[in-house]
Design a protein around this motif. Structure first.
Motif, PDB file in Angstrom:
ATOM      1  N   LYS A 232      -3.689  12.982  17.032  1.00  8.91           N
ATOM      2  CA  LYS A 232      -4.186  13.274  15.794  1.00  8.91           C
ATOM      3  C   LYS A 232      -3.331  11.762  15.003  1.00  8.91           C
ATOM      4  O   LYS A 232      -3.611  11.941  14.240  1.00  8.91           O
ATOM      5  CB  LYS A 232      -2.638  14.264  15.662  1.00  8.91           C
ATOM      6  N   ILE A 235      -6.099   9.250  14.868  1.00  6.87           N
ATOM      7  CA  ILE A 235      -6.954   9.412  13.948  1.00  6.87           C
ATOM      8  C   ILE A 235      -6.161   9.127  12.274  1.00  6.87           C
ATOM      9  O   ILE A 235      -6.494   8.535  11.075  1.00  6.87           O
ATOM     10  CB  ILE A 235      -7.525  10.911  13.862  1.00  6.87           C
ATOM     11  N   ALA A 236      -4.986   9.640  12.185  1.00  6.66           N
ATOM     12  CA  ALA A 236      -4.449   9.290  10.711  1.00  6.66           C
ATOM     13  C   ALA A 236      -3.677   7.980  10.262  1.00  6.66           C
ATOM     14  O   ALA A 236      -4.089   7.749   9.388  1.00  6.66           O
ATOM     15  CB  ALA A 236      -3.276   9.901  10.600  1.00  6.66           C
ATOM     16  N   ARG A 238      -6.365   5.856  11.611  1.00  6.72           N
ATOM     17  CA  ARG A 238      -7.592   4.675  11.135  1.00  6.72           C
ATOM     18  C   ARG A 238      -8.044   5.337   9.770  1.00  6.72           C
ATOM     19  O   ARG A 238      -8.424   4.686   8.714  1.00  6.72           O
ATOM     20  CB  ARG A 238      -8.596   5.697  12.177  1.00  6.72           C
ATOM     21  N   LYS A 239      -7.423   6.735   9.627  1.00  3.63           N
ATOM     22  CA  LYS A 239      -8.071   7.220   8.398  1.00  3.63           C
ATOM     23  C   LYS A 239      -7.089   6.409   6.923  1.00  3.63           C
ATOM     24  O   LYS A 239      -7.485   5.517   5.822  1.00  3.63           O
ATOM     25  CB  LYS A 239      -7.210   8.984   8.089  1.00  3.63           C
ATOM     26  N   ALA A 240      -5.778   6.268   7.305  1.00  9.09           N
ATOM     27  CA  ALA A 240      -4.585   5.534   6.315  1.00  9.09           C
ATOM     28  C   ALA A 240      -5.129   3.910   6.144  1.00  9.09           C
ATOM     29  O   ALA A 240      -5.173   3.187   5.526  1.00  9.09           O
ATOM     30  CB  ALA A 240      -2.937   4.989   6.928  1.00  9.09           C
ATOM     31  N   GLN A 241      -6.109   3.305   7.416  1.00 10.56           N
ATOM     32  CA  GLN A 241      -6.142   1.506   7.269  1.00 10.56           C
ATOM     33  C   GLN A 241      -7.777   1.803   6.379  1.00 10.56           C
ATOM     34  O   GLN A 241      -7.846   1.265   5.711  1.00 10.56           O
ATOM     35  CB  GLN A 241      -6.465   1.767   8.749  1.00 10.56           C
ATOM     36  N   LYS A 242      -8.533   2.949   6.611  1.00 11.23           N
ATOM     37  CA  LYS A 242     -10.056   3.180   5.792  1.00 11.23           C
ATOM     38  C   LYS A 242      -9.101   3.085   4.482  1.00 11.23           C
ATOM     39  O   LYS A 242     -10.213   2.647   3.860  1.00 11.23           O
ATOM     40  CB  LYS A 242     -10.876   3.968   6.669  1.00 11.23           C
ATOM     41  N   GLU A 243      -8.652   3.823   4.118  1.00 13.09           N
ATOM     42  CA  GLU A 243      -8.455   4.205   2.723  1.00 13.09           C
ATOM     43  C   GLU A 243      -7.427   2.943   1.550  1.00 13.09           C
ATOM     44  O   GLU A 243      -7.466   2.318   0.792  1.00 13.09           O
ATOM     45  CB  GLU A 243      -7.024   4.907   2.705  1.00 13.09           C
ATOM     46  N   GLU A 244      -6.838   1.961   3.308  1.00 13.06           N
ATOM     47  CA  GLU A 244      -5.949   0.766   2.506  1.00 13.06           C
ATOM     48  C   GLU A 244      -7.605   0.364   2.216  1.00 13.06           C
ATOM     49  O   GLU A 244      -7.127  -0.937   1.402  1.00 13.06           O
ATOM     50  CB  GLU A 244      -5.226   0.338   3.069  1.00 13.06           C
ATOM     51  N   ARG A 246     -10.251   0.297   1.448  1.00 12.56           N
ATOM     52  CA  ARG A 246     -10.641   1.057   0.326  1.00 12.56           C
ATOM     53  C   ARG A 246     -10.204   0.354  -1.068  1.00 12.56           C
ATOM     54  O   ARG A 246     -10.471   0.017  -2.226  1.00 12.56           O
ATOM     55  CB  ARG A 246     -11.276   2.769   0.382  1.00 12.56           C
TER      56      ARG A 246
END
Length: 412
Positions: A232, A235-236, A238-244, A246
């Motif tokens: 978890k 995954i969090a 990776r999600k934060a890195q993609k959001e950054e 973006r």
């Protein structure tokens, strides 16, 4: 306030009773105990019902199982501690009667069959035990005495000489056993003791096996929970890195639009409207290519180069980290001393360079992205003074620092 527990002065352990203190003393050889007003905790896990005696036990249970809710039932079981060691032996009815009679009469050793007594002593029993067995067995002869000893061998007073009122009558002589019968009884007694010991050992082994199975299940469950939590977290991350990423692209896009609007304002042109902007798409695209976006593209190339280097050598983590640190040093030396040629020149045949950077796929490519170029003879990597780009080198340093400090770099 009266004491509700005993505290070991040697290790600080809280114990609920005198019996626990005695067991603790036997296991640890500690002997310094004091009465304490602090109760032994009774924390019950709300998920599985496991009781914990201390905060340390509850923390360990939480770490193994992930259960965090505990009900504090300490007050329900707390009571003043009895410092008198209980007498676990239960006197026989005959001992009670004898004690009551002893208050009014003189007590003497009971008369027993001396021949049978000698036979029992010959079998290895003490005189007091043999006399007690002959007096209380209730059956005549050696066999009844031996059976009585087997049944009462755990009595606390088994080796105390029995006493009876002086006025009591002696029992009639009991027939003695032959030598062969003595031998058989002795073997039977020993066999019973052996079987009893084996049964107790089997019981203890079963309990130990159950405990091992329980602990194994708890460890497996704790490992599974830890793996789920780690998944978890990844995954969090990776999600934060993609959001950054973006948000960074969005900031760049907004910056480009603001620069376009500022240039139009300086040139005295009207603000661009969507309908008028559509025919000039090739021009806008051409202007985009002229904007200072190239460093960002190079940064992405550097990051991808470092990721490839780590993936290509994923089984050599220590060597990869050393390569990142060496590349960081090269870039930093050029930034600090851009006019010093020795910091802008690297001999490719240098063994230390080959071990740390040159021997890894992607190491030389990263230096070339920083501005180093191979000389015509292929012997050196050299960065001309006029091609020193401090911004690019600083970006390379940031990427290298991120690769060194981020444990998930290259695995996302």
């Amino acid at each position: 306030m009266s004491g509700v527990s005993l505290r070991c002065g040697d290790c600080g352990t809280l114990l609920k009773s005198v019996e626990e203190a005695q067991e603790h003393a036997e296991l640890t050889s500690h002997s310094n105990f004091a009465e304490s007003t602090e109760p032994v905790l009774n924390l019950v896990c709300s998920s599985c019902g496991k009781p914990c005696r201390s905060k340390t036990e509850s923390d360990l249970h939480t770490k193994r199982t992930g259960h965090t809710e505990f009900a504090d039932k300490t007050s329900e079981v707390t009571k003043p501690i009895n410092l008198e060691s209980p007498n676990t032996s239960i006197p026989s009815p005959m001992d009670v009667d004898a004690a009551a009679t002893a208050q009014s009469q003189d007590m003497v050793v009971p008369e027993v069959d001396q021949k049978v007594l000698e036979e029992l002593e010959g079998m290895g029993f003490s005189k007091a035990r043999a006399t007690r067995a002959l007096h209380f067995s209730g059956t005549p002869g050696l066999e009844g005495a031996v059976n009585w000893i087997v049944e009462h061998e755990n009595d606390a007073d088994i080796d105390q000489m029995p006493m009876v009122p002086a006025s009591s009558t002696n029992e009639p002589p009991k027939p003695s056993l032959t030598e062969e019968e003595k031998k058989m009884k002795f073997l039977e007694l020993r066999e019973r003791a052996r079987k009893k010991k084996e049964e107790e050992e089997r019981r203890l082994e079963r309990e130990k096996e159950k405990e091992r199975i329980r602990i194994g299940k708890e460890l497996l469950e704790a490992k599974r929970i830890e793996e789920d939590n780690e998944r978890k977290r990844l995954i969090a991350f990776r999600k934060a890195q993609k959001e950054e990423e973006r948000r960074a692209l969005e900031r760049i896009r907004q910056k480009v639009e603001e620069d376009k609007a500022e240039r139009r304002r300086k040139l005295g042109l009207p603000a661009e409207v969507p309908a008028a902007a559509k025919p000039s798409e090739p021009i806008v695209e051409e202007k985009k290519m002229g904007l200072p976006v190239k460093p960002i593209t190079k940064v992405e190339q550097m990051r991808e180069c470092l990721r490839s280097l780590k993936k290509n050598h994923k089984d050599e983590e220590a060597r990869v980290k050393k390569a990142f640190q060496t590349l960081f040093t090269y870039a930093g030396n050029v930034v600090k001393n851009p006019d010093e040629e020795k910091f802008r020149k690297v001999r490719l045949s240098n063994q230390a360079f080959q071990d740390r950077v040159g021997g890894l796929k992607g190491g030389i490519e990263f230096l070339e992205l920083c501005g180093f170029e191979k000389t015509e003879d292929g012997e050196f990597l050299f960065m001309p003074r006029e091609k020193v780009d401090i911004a690019v080198l600083n970006s390379a340093g940031k990427e290298l620092q991120s690769a060194i400090e981020n444990p998930h770099f290259g695995v996302l």
